[in-house]
Design a protein around this motif. Sequence first.
Motif, PDB file in Angstrom:
ATOM      1  N   LYS A 299       6.338   6.389  13.244  1.00  0.00           N
ATOM      2  CA  LYS A 299       6.096   5.266  12.337  1.00  0.00           C
ATOM      3  C   LYS A 299       5.556   5.691  10.975  1.00  0.00           C
ATOM      4  O   LYS A 299       5.392   4.848  10.096  1.00  0.00           O
ATOM      5  CB  LYS A 299       5.129   4.280  12.994  1.00  0.00           C
ATOM      6  CG  LYS A 299       5.736   3.540  14.183  1.00  0.00           C
ATOM      7  CD  LYS A 299       4.793   2.472  14.717  1.00  0.00           C
ATOM      8  CE  LYS A 299       5.453   1.677  15.843  1.00  0.00           C
ATOM      9  NZ  LYS A 299       4.594   0.587  16.341  1.00  0.00           N
ATOM     10  N   ILE A 300       5.253   6.962  10.815  1.00  0.00           N
ATOM     11  CA  ILE A 300       4.827   7.432   9.490  1.00  0.00           C
ATOM     12  C   ILE A 300       5.968   7.257   8.498  1.00  0.00           C
ATOM     13  O   ILE A 300       7.141   7.533   8.797  1.00  0.00           O
ATOM     14  CB  ILE A 300       4.417   8.921   9.554  1.00  0.00           C
ATOM     15  CG1 ILE A 300       3.140   9.090  10.384  1.00  0.00           C
ATOM     16  CG2 ILE A 300       4.227   9.496   8.161  1.00  0.00           C
ATOM     17  CD1 ILE A 300       1.905   8.548   9.732  1.00  0.00           C
ATOM     18  N   GLU A 472      -9.622  -1.161   5.077  1.00  0.00           N
ATOM     19  CA  GLU A 472      -9.050  -1.158   6.415  1.00  0.00           C
ATOM     20  C   GLU A 472      -7.895  -2.138   6.549  1.00  0.00           C
ATOM     21  O   GLU A 472      -6.878  -1.851   7.156  1.00  0.00           O
ATOM     22  CB  GLU A 472     -10.148  -1.484   7.433  1.00  0.00           C
ATOM     23  CG  GLU A 472      -9.676  -1.404   8.866  1.00  0.00           C
ATOM     24  CD  GLU A 472     -10.805  -1.622   9.837  1.00  0.00           C
ATOM     25  OE1 GLU A 472     -10.529  -1.688  11.049  1.00  0.00           O
ATOM     26  OE2 GLU A 472     -11.953  -1.732   9.381  1.00  0.00           O
ATOM     27  N   GLY A 473      -8.046  -3.338   5.965  1.00  0.00           N
ATOM     28  CA  GLY A 473      -6.992  -4.334   6.105  1.00  0.00           C
ATOM     29  C   GLY A 473      -5.672  -3.861   5.539  1.00  0.00           C
ATOM     30  O   GLY A 473      -4.612  -4.065   6.115  1.00  0.00           O
ATOM     31  N   GLU A 474      -5.730  -3.196   4.371  1.00  0.00           N
ATOM     32  CA  GLU A 474      -4.505  -2.702   3.761  1.00  0.00           C
ATOM     33  C   GLU A 474      -3.947  -1.528   4.546  1.00  0.00           C
ATOM     34  O   GLU A 474      -2.749  -1.382   4.690  1.00  0.00           O
ATOM     35  CB  GLU A 474      -4.780  -2.274   2.321  1.00  0.00           C
ATOM     36  CG  GLU A 474      -5.101  -3.447   1.397  1.00  0.00           C
ATOM     37  CD  GLU A 474      -5.322  -2.973  -0.022  1.00  0.00           C
ATOM     38  OE1 GLU A 474      -5.214  -1.768  -0.254  1.00  0.00           O
ATOM     39  OE2 GLU A 474      -5.618  -3.809  -0.882  1.00  0.00           O
ATOM     40  N   TYR A 475      -4.871  -0.664   5.049  1.00  0.00           N
ATOM     41  CA  TYR A 475      -4.377   0.538   5.716  1.00  0.00           C
ATOM     42  C   TYR A 475      -3.580   0.204   6.954  1.00  0.00           C
ATOM     43  O   TYR A 475      -2.562   0.803   7.234  1.00  0.00           O
ATOM     44  CB  TYR A 475      -5.535   1.466   6.099  1.00  0.00           C
ATOM     45  CG  TYR A 475      -4.996   2.685   6.747  1.00  0.00           C
ATOM     46  CD1 TYR A 475      -4.495   3.716   5.963  1.00  0.00           C
ATOM     47  CD2 TYR A 475      -4.845   2.776   8.110  1.00  0.00           C
ATOM     48  CE1 TYR A 475      -3.925   4.816   6.524  1.00  0.00           C
ATOM     49  CE2 TYR A 475      -4.264   3.866   8.696  1.00  0.00           C
ATOM     50  CZ  TYR A 475      -3.800   4.882   7.906  1.00  0.00           C
ATOM     51  OH  TYR A 475      -3.217   5.967   8.479  1.00  0.00           O
ATOM     52  N   TYR A 476      -4.053  -0.772   7.726  1.00  0.00           N
ATOM     53  CA  TYR A 476      -3.406  -1.064   8.992  1.00  0.00           C
ATOM     54  C   TYR A 476      -2.285  -2.076   8.865  1.00  0.00           C
ATOM     55  O   TYR A 476      -1.809  -2.589   9.848  1.00  0.00           O
ATOM     56  CB  TYR A 476      -4.438  -1.541  10.015  1.00  0.00           C
ATOM     57  CG  TYR A 476      -5.349  -0.444  10.459  1.00  0.00           C
ATOM     58  CD1 TYR A 476      -4.867   0.604  11.239  1.00  0.00           C
ATOM     59  CD2 TYR A 476      -6.683  -0.408  10.070  1.00  0.00           C
ATOM     60  CE1 TYR A 476      -5.681   1.641  11.641  1.00  0.00           C
ATOM     61  CE2 TYR A 476      -7.513   0.626  10.480  1.00  0.00           C
ATOM     62  CZ  TYR A 476      -7.004   1.645  11.257  1.00  0.00           C
ATOM     63  OH  TYR A 476      -7.805   2.662  11.655  1.00  0.00           O
ATOM     64  N   SER A 477      -1.885  -2.379   7.642  1.00  0.00           N
ATOM     65  CA  SER A 477      -0.749  -3.273   7.460  1.00  0.00           C
ATOM     66  C   SER A 477       0.528  -2.553   7.861  1.00  0.00           C
ATOM     67  O   SER A 477       0.563  -1.334   7.979  1.00  0.00           O
ATOM     68  CB  SER A 477      -0.653  -3.731   5.999  1.00  0.00           C
ATOM     69  OG  SER A 477      -0.276  -2.636   5.182  1.00  0.00           O
ATOM     70  N   THR A 478       1.609  -3.317   8.051  1.00  0.00           N
ATOM     71  CA  THR A 478       2.867  -2.744   8.489  1.00  0.00           C
ATOM     72  C   THR A 478       3.882  -2.697   7.361  1.00  0.00           C
ATOM     73  O   THR A 478       5.074  -2.555   7.606  1.00  0.00           O
ATOM     74  CB  THR A 478       3.446  -3.560   9.659  1.00  0.00           C
ATOM     75  OG1 THR A 478       3.599  -4.933   9.218  1.00  0.00           O
ATOM     76  CG2 THR A 478       2.502  -3.526  10.850  1.00  0.00           C
ATOM     77  N   SER A 479       3.401  -2.795   6.122  1.00  0.00           N
ATOM     78  CA  SER A 479       4.360  -2.855   5.012  1.00  0.00           C
ATOM     79  C   SER A 479       5.131  -1.564   4.835  1.00  0.00           C
ATOM     80  O   SER A 479       6.209  -1.569   4.264  1.00  0.00           O
ATOM     81  CB  SER A 479       3.605  -3.185   3.722  1.00  0.00           C
ATOM     82  OG  SER A 479       2.640  -2.184   3.463  1.00  0.00           O
ATOM     83  N   LEU A 480       4.569  -0.420   5.305  1.00  0.00           N
ATOM     84  CA  LEU A 480       5.251   0.853   5.122  1.00  0.00           C
ATOM     85  C   LEU A 480       5.982   1.297   6.356  1.00  0.00           C
ATOM     86  O   LEU A 480       6.542   2.376   6.395  1.00  0.00           O
ATOM     87  CB  LEU A 480       4.226   1.918   4.718  1.00  0.00           C
ATOM     88  CG  LEU A 480       3.557   1.724   3.363  1.00  0.00           C
ATOM     89  CD1 LEU A 480       2.564   2.834   3.114  1.00  0.00           C
ATOM     90  CD2 LEU A 480       4.568   1.633   2.257  1.00  0.00           C
ATOM     91  N   GLU A 481       5.962   0.520   7.435  1.00  0.00           N
ATOM     92  CA  GLU A 481       6.580   0.966   8.684  1.00  0.00           C
ATOM     93  C   GLU A 481       8.037   0.530   8.736  1.00  0.00           C
ATOM     94  O   GLU A 481       8.439  -0.448   8.200  1.00  0.00           O
ATOM     95  CB  GLU A 481       5.817   0.381   9.877  1.00  0.00           C
ATOM     96  CG  GLU A 481       4.369   0.888   9.889  1.00  0.00           C
ATOM     97  CD  GLU A 481       3.593   0.324  11.054  1.00  0.00           C
ATOM     98  OE1 GLU A 481       4.240  -0.186  11.976  1.00  0.00           O
ATOM     99  OE2 GLU A 481       2.377   0.395  11.040  1.00  0.00           O
TER     100      GLU A 481
END
Length: 481
Positions: A299-300, A472-481
Motif C-alpha cells: 500500500k505504500i 495523525e489525521g492526515e497521515y492515516y488518510s487513504t488519499s495516497l493508497e
Amino acid sequence: MEISDPVPKLLLQLISSAFQRCRLAEDLCRLSLLLHQSAGNDPPITSISISDTGIGCSLVEFQDLRCPREFNGAKIWDGLLSVKTTCFSGDEVFCYHINLDEYISNKRIKRQPSQPKNGAKFSGTEVSLSVFGCIDALVAPIVTFFQKVSLLFGILMLVLHLPNVTMDLVVEQGASPGTQTQYVFLMNGDQTPCFTASNLERLKSGLEDCVLRHGNCLEMMCEQCFSDREHLKVGSGTACPEENRKRPGGTMEVVIVISDLLETTRHCSRSCEGKTEVLYFDNFSPSPIPQVALSALKKIDWKSYGLILASANDQEGRVFLEWEHFPSYVQIQIALHWYHNKYPTTHKTEPGIDLVKKGIKSALNDLKTKHEGFLLSSHSRKICGYVPDLARSLAGLIFSSTDMDFQGDCLSVLGFQPQEAERDAVEDYIQRKIVSVIGMNESKPQKDQEAAPLLFFEGGSETSYFEDEEIEGEYYSTSLE
C-alpha cells in the motif's frame, strides 16, 4: 519434522527468549543448545537443553507458550519444561516445572527446591525438555532445523548487531565421544557497535554489513559488487503506537539501504538480480513477515518515490519485492524490526498496517532528506530535467551583468564572496538548491504543496519537512493508497 511442526516452533520460541535475556545483560554472554540421544530406550528419547548466561528469566515468558503432546497421532513429548534461573545478585538458583498443557496459572507452574549458589556470582537460565522419536525421525530433522535457524540467527546477529552473544550447538548420539558434533557461532567483534549504541544504530550498521556481505554468505565485503561503505545510501525511520494499559508500547524501526553496484558485479553469483528482500524481525528474533507488514508494503505509494512496484512475493515467510523499469546496477535492501518497549510483556501485539507504513515512509523520507534529488517522483524528475538549463541561465545573467552592485548582491545572497566566485561553482549551487526545493515541496501532502517562496535563504519555509507525519489525521488518510 519440519519447521511448521510443534517441537521446532517451541524451540525457536525458547531460543528467541534466550537471545532476549543475553541482549539485556549488556555483557558477554553464551547461548548453548544441547541435543542428547541416549541409547537403549524404546521409544528413543532425546533430551534438549537450552541455556544462556544472560539475565535471569521471568516466568511471564512462559505464560503464552503452547505445544501439544501429540502430533499426527503420535506422542512427541511429555509437555513438561524444566526451568532453572538466577540473577547475578541472587543467592540461589530457582527451579520450576512448567506444564504447557495446563491453563490454570497456579497449576501450570510448580516451584521445585532451590539450589544454593554458595557465594558464587553468576546469572543465567537453563530450559530442558525431552522429546520422543527415533534417531532418523527426530534427531536429524532437528539438526537440519537448527542449521536453518542458525542461518537465520547468523543474519540476526549480523543485521541487529547483537555484540555480546556467542552461540554453540552440541549434538550427542550415544555415550561415545566420537558421536558428538559441535557447532560454534561467534559474532565478529571488530565491526560491532558498542553496547551503548541504540537499537536503530545497530540495525543501520548491521543492514549495511548485510548488504556488503550478501547476507551471511561472506566474511568480508564483496569487492566484486561494492567499492566501499561510503557509496551506500541509508535511510531510517521509527514509528510508535499510542501506549495504554491494554496494549503495551512498542517501536517499529525501518532501515532502507540503496547501493550502486560496480561493473564487476555481473561476475558475482550472489548479486540480487534487481530483487529486494525484506528482512523482518520480531522482538530481536528473525520472523516470517506478518500479513500486516506485507499489506503495508503493497500500500505504500512507491511512485511518489520514483519506484514502481511490480510484485511482492511471499515465499514461505521471506518476502521479495520486484520493481518495474529498475536499473540493474542498483540494489535495495529493507529491514523491519518490531519490538515491545518492555521485556517481558504480558500481552504480545503486532504492529498495525498504518504503523508499518509510517515507519517505511519515514525511512524513505530520510533518504530524500539526506540525498538531494534522490527518490523523486516521475513528475519531479521531469521538472528536474530542466534545472541544469535554468541554473545555467541564472548564472549567466549574474555574471554577464555590467551592474557590479547587482552582481555582488546576487552572489552574496547565494553565499559567495563576489571577488572569489566562479561561474561553475555558482551554477552548481543554484542547481542543487532548486533540486532541494523541488524535493522539499514534494514531501508535503498534495493539498499543501505550493511554490517555494525562498530558494536561497537558509532555513527556508517555517513548514516542517515531516509535517504530514506529525498530523495523525492526515497521515492515516487513504488519499495516497
